[in-house]
Design a protein around this motif. Structure first.
Motif, short mmCIF file in Angstrom:
data_model
loop_
_atom_site.label_atom_id
_atom_site.label_comp_id
_atom_site.label_asym_id
_atom_site.label_seq_id
_atom_site.Cartn_x
_atom_site.Cartn_y
_atom_site.Cartn_z
N ILE A 175 2.28 27.21 -47.76
CA ILE A 175 2.07 28.20 -47.96
C ILE A 175 1.70 29.08 -47.48
N ARG A 176 0.69 28.50 -46.40
CA ARG A 176 0.44 29.59 -45.11
C ARG A 176 1.37 29.96 -44.49
N PHE A 177 2.37 29.71 -44.08
CA PHE A 177 3.62 30.20 -43.74
C PHE A 177 3.91 31.47 -44.14
N ALA A 178 4.28 30.71 -45.32
CA ALA A 178 4.93 32.44 -46.20
C ALA A 178 3.77 33.23 -46.59
N SER A 179 3.11 33.52 -46.80
CA SER A 179 1.93 33.94 -46.63
C SER A 179 1.80 35.32 -45.12
N ALA A 180 1.80 34.37 -44.31
CA ALA A 180 2.00 35.42 -43.13
C ALA A 180 3.33 36.55 -43.68
N PHE A 181 4.43 36.04 -44.19
CA PHE A 181 5.27 37.10 -44.50
C PHE A 181 5.45 37.89 -45.50
N ARG A 182 4.47 37.63 -47.19
CA ARG A 182 3.83 37.91 -48.25
C ARG A 182 2.88 39.22 -47.33
N GLU A 183 1.80 38.68 -46.46
CA GLU A 183 0.23 39.35 -46.78
C GLU A 183 1.12 40.49 -45.71
N PHE A 184 1.30 40.06 -44.12
CA PHE A 184 1.43 40.71 -43.34
C PHE A 184 3.00 40.92 -43.23
N PRO A 185 3.88 41.77 -43.68
CA PRO A 185 5.62 41.98 -43.87
C PRO A 185 5.69 42.19 -42.34
N ILE A 186 6.75 41.51 -41.54
CA ILE A 186 7.04 42.08 -40.46
C ILE A 186 8.16 42.85 -40.20
N ILE A 187 7.86 43.92 -38.67
CA ILE A 187 8.79 45.31 -38.71
C ILE A 187 9.80 44.54 -38.62
N LEU A 188 10.98 45.24 -39.37
CA LEU A 188 12.29 44.46 -39.45
C LEU A 188 13.44 45.98 -38.90
N PRO A 189 14.41 45.88 -38.08
CA PRO A 189 15.66 46.72 -38.13
C PRO A 189 16.13 47.49 -39.20
N GLU A 190 16.35 48.52 -39.04
CA GLU A 190 16.73 49.88 -39.93
C GLU A 190 18.43 49.45 -40.32
N GLY A 191 18.47 49.09 -41.24
CA GLY A 191 19.69 48.15 -42.08
C GLY A 191 19.63 47.14 -42.87
N ILE A 192 18.21 46.35 -42.48
CA ILE A 192 17.60 45.41 -43.28
C ILE A 192 16.18 45.62 -43.90
N LYS A 193 16.39 44.56 -45.01
CA LYS A 193 14.84 44.73 -45.78
C LYS A 193 13.80 44.49 -46.12
N SER A 194 12.82 43.96 -45.89
CA SER A 194 12.16 42.81 -46.84
C SER A 194 12.58 42.58 -48.13
N ASN A 195 12.18 40.83 -47.84
CA ASN A 195 12.67 40.36 -48.96
C ASN A 195 11.96 39.07 -49.46
#
Length: 508
Positions: A312-332
């Motif tokens: 859960i902690r691992f998942a929360s990293a991406f849900r609470e602190f979204p990563i910077i994604l390259p152009e053409g790819i969206k957060s999901n």
């Protein structure tokens, strides 16, 4: 009097002249149109003589002792779609048919009772012209019961098969109730009819739209020929398909700019610099909806994954602190994209944020293709650091990793029409990235296959998706569209925009 007569003859002459001139003009236009048609016919490729040239991403892995494809274990999307072009099952999914499926080996199908389904079989032939028999179909279906096909679920419960030779019908009897999801499973490439030669990696005789006519490992090419006996082929289908093996990445980069390919389905991670060069060089490109999911799966051999709080902690990293994604790819944050069956609308997971996190050292594994994406890698490390992970990132394209790796990044493209096949693939025993958690969803799998009410079935599939996310069996982080690059001489209008399945027999 003479003047009147002269005017009369002049009038008659002008009428004759104008009529003749009009007729000559019409004849002239007629011949001009014929000339244009002839020029068009001569300049347009004749599909009986012209081959469709496909740059097939996986083929560089092919060797003397390597099969073209393992029909019971299609590891990649490319392999699965190739199998769709070589086999046909009882039915095939179709957006043209109101039922959602078009006839394959069967022209009609119906549920007899909760544990039995019947199929009216067409009189069909193998690609070599030999009849396809009811016994061959029965033997193939029985094989599915014990096969390791990664999408197979319903057919595991097959009890027996009965043949009515007079009516040309096959009845499937199951040991437990099965619902209409069976039809979707039987439409998948895993359920396609295999010739005995196919079991020996010989694809010269097939049931599907194409058969292999030649393999040249030296030049890196496979030639496919149209199976005109297959019910899926059309008059407009290309008679020949030439699949090219890229020997290395440089050959792929020179496609379209130096080699006149007709189709190249780009592999994942299209946001990188090299794929962007390919896109610029291609005459045309076809973009799907956002359908390729990127997610982390946990290493079954790593003890850290046993702690749900760590997951859960691992998942929360991406849900609470979204990563910077390259152009053409969206957060999901879902395993099934928007527009797909089983997608969760307005779904959020509430995570209890801690004031401080004890530091945990972890190692994650990413594909080698991402080694140069510095900004993305720094962003992943930064997000994980916010929840107390000191992260080491390693790179390898192998599906097997050592016990020190906590999680690995995968990509996955499911089926837009039906999500159970996707879950069966992801949780498939032994090979599926979520196979470790299979016992925890087994009951839901049984409910999905047995329930007869369609709405109840859909709700159970949604419940399965929620369970995967809330108990963190996987951590989806991003989604991007599929892209197929193609030449100007072909049209891909029949391809489903949700998944862009490379069905060569539908190319126009």
């Amino acid at each position: 009097m003479q003047i009147v007569r002269a005017n009369y003859f002049q009038h008659i002459f002008m009428k004759i002249f104008m009529y003749t001139k009009k007729k000559i003009f019409i004849i002239f236009i007629y011949f001009v149109l014929i000339a244009f048609v002839l020029i068009g016919v001569m300049s347009s490729p004749n599909k009986s003589d012209t081959e469709l040239r496909v740059l097939f991403s996986r083929l560089y892995r092919l060797g003397k002792d390597t099969p073209i494809i393992d029909p019971f274990n299609t590891e990649t999307v490319d392999e699965y779609y190739l199998l769709e072009n070589l086999t046909v099952g009882l039915v095939r999914d179709s957006s043209d048919d109101l039922r959602g499926y078009e006839p394959g080996l069967a022209e009609k199908w119906w549920q007899v009772n909760p544990t039995a389904w019947s199929f009216k079989i067409q009189n069909l032939k193998w690609s070599d012209g030999q009849p396809i028999t009811l016994n061959q179909i029965k033997e193939n279906l029985l094989r599915l019961k014990t096969s390791n096909g990664r999408h197979i679920l319903y057919m595991r419960a097959l009890k027996d098969i009965y043949i009515n030779y007079e009516l040309n019908e096959i009845l499937l009897q199951f040991s437990e109730p099965v619902n209409s999801g069976l039809i979707h499973e039987l439409s998948l490439a895993d359920s396609g009819l295999l010739h005995t030669n196919n079991l020996k990696s010989d694809w010269n005789i097939t049931s599907g739209p194409y058969a292999v006519s030649n393999i040249d490992l030296v030049s890196g090419q496979i030639m496919l020929k149209l199976n005109e006996h297959c019910p899926l082929t059309r008059k407009a289908s290309y008679k020949k398909i030439k699949l090219f093996f890229p020997q290395d990445a440089s050959e792929i980069l020179r496609s379209f700019s130096e080699f006149p390919f007709d189709i190249h389905a780009l592999p994942p991670y299209k946001f990188r610099e090299k794929p962007q060069i390919l896109i610029k060089n291609a005459p045309r490109s076809k973009l799907s909806t956002a359908n390729l999911i990127y997610f982390f799966a946990f290493n079954p051999d790593n003890i850290q994954k046993n702690s749900i709080s760590t997951r859960i902690r691992f998942a929360s990293a991406f849900r609470e602190f979204p990563i910077i994604l390259p152009e053409g790819i969206k957060s999901n944050n879902q395993m099934l994209p928007f527009g797909y069956a089983g997608h969760l609308s307005d779904f959020t997971i509430k995570i209890k944020r801690l004031v401080s996190y004890p530091e945990i050292n972890i190692k994650i594994l990413l594909p080698a293709a991402l080694k140069e994406t510095t900004l993305l890698l720094d962003s992943i490390r930064s997000s994980l650091k916010m929840v107390g992970f000191a992260t080491e990132i390693t790179f390898n394209d192998s599906q097997k990793f050592d016990s020190t790796v906590f999680a690995q990044l995968y990509n996955f493209k499911g089926n837009q029409r039906e999500s159970l096949g996707s879950w069966a693939f992801l949780f498939s025993e032994g090979n599926g990235p979520l196979s470790f958690f299979r016992p925890q969803v087994e009951l839901l799998f049984k409910q999905v296959t047995a329930v007869q009410d369609e709405n109840a079935r859909k709700n159970t599939l949604l419940e399965l998706h929620i369970k995967v996310l809330e108990e963190v069996f996987a951590v989806p982080i991003a989604v991007e569209p599929s892209i197929v690059l193609h030449s100007e001489r072909i049209k891909l209008n029949r391809w489903n925009l949700f998944d862009l399945r490379t069905r060569y027999y539908e190319v126009e």
